[in-house]
Scaffold this motif. Sequence first.
Motif, PDB file in Angstrom:
ATOM      1  N   GLN A 166     -42.884 140.563  74.089  1.00 26.83           N
ATOM      2  CA  GLN A 166     -43.696 141.038  72.972  1.00 26.83           C
ATOM      3  C   GLN A 166     -44.428 139.845  72.354  1.00 26.83           C
ATOM      4  O   GLN A 166     -43.808 138.862  71.968  1.00 26.83           O
ATOM      5  CB  GLN A 166     -42.810 141.739  71.939  1.00 26.83           C
TER       6      GLN A 166
ATOM      7  N   ASP B 214     -43.460 149.154  78.804  1.00 30.20           N
ATOM      8  CA  ASP B 214     -43.325 148.188  77.708  1.00 30.20           C
ATOM      9  C   ASP B 214     -43.552 146.796  78.264  1.00 30.20           C
ATOM     10  O   ASP B 214     -43.134 146.486  79.382  1.00 30.20           O
ATOM     11  CB  ASP B 214     -41.930 148.288  77.089  1.00 30.20           C
TER      12      ASP B 214
ATOM     13  N   ARG C  68     -45.145 146.686  68.703  1.00 32.34           N
ATOM     14  CA  ARG C  68     -44.676 147.010  70.051  1.00 32.34           C
ATOM     15  C   ARG C  68     -45.884 146.967  70.983  1.00 32.34           C
ATOM     16  O   ARG C  68     -46.911 147.576  70.705  1.00 32.34           O
ATOM     17  CB  ARG C  68     -44.052 148.399  70.063  1.00 32.34           C
TER      18      ARG C  68
ATOM     19  N   THR D 156     -44.202 148.714  64.587  1.00 31.61           N
ATOM     20  CA  THR D 156     -42.840 149.216  64.750  1.00 31.61           C
ATOM     21  C   THR D 156     -42.208 149.592  63.420  1.00 31.61           C
ATOM     22  O   THR D 156     -41.166 150.240  63.391  1.00 31.61           O
ATOM     23  CB  THR D 156     -41.949 148.152  65.435  1.00 31.61           C
TER      24      THR D 156
END
Length: 153
Positions: A112, A108, A118, A152
Amino acid sequence: MRRRLFHSRGIFRDRSLFRERSGVTSIEFALIAPIVISLMMGVVEFGISMWSYNAMRSVAVDVSRYATINYTSGNKLTNDQLTAYTRARAIDSPYSLVSSQLNISVTDATAQQISGARQMNLSLFYQVPSMLQMVGLPDLRLSYTRPIYVTTS
């Protein structure tokens, strides 16, 4: 009739030895052939490296598409699932990368960048075996990283 090359005092009597050229071609070939063969193998190795890099890029595009389609249909994939799919896709036809030479990382993103999405980073590392180890060139290590954005909501 046999020719005598040396006079009894060590002076050349017959100078045809200096004009003899029958073995020159094979000696020149023996000197030049390793260089030419190494250059040709280098061109082939460069082609294999470029093919491997393009395969890595195509695998990353396929995985990105796979993740996007799964997320839009409600199937939230984990990083481990994406890593397993990436490896399966990379070693399968048409890419045929060697699994033992391939390292995959799906992480990840720390920050962001797009709200409501995401961001994951897919990193591929591939070690192309060198055919030119005999001349001291090591294996070539390729890397490619691509961001994957999925919704998301």
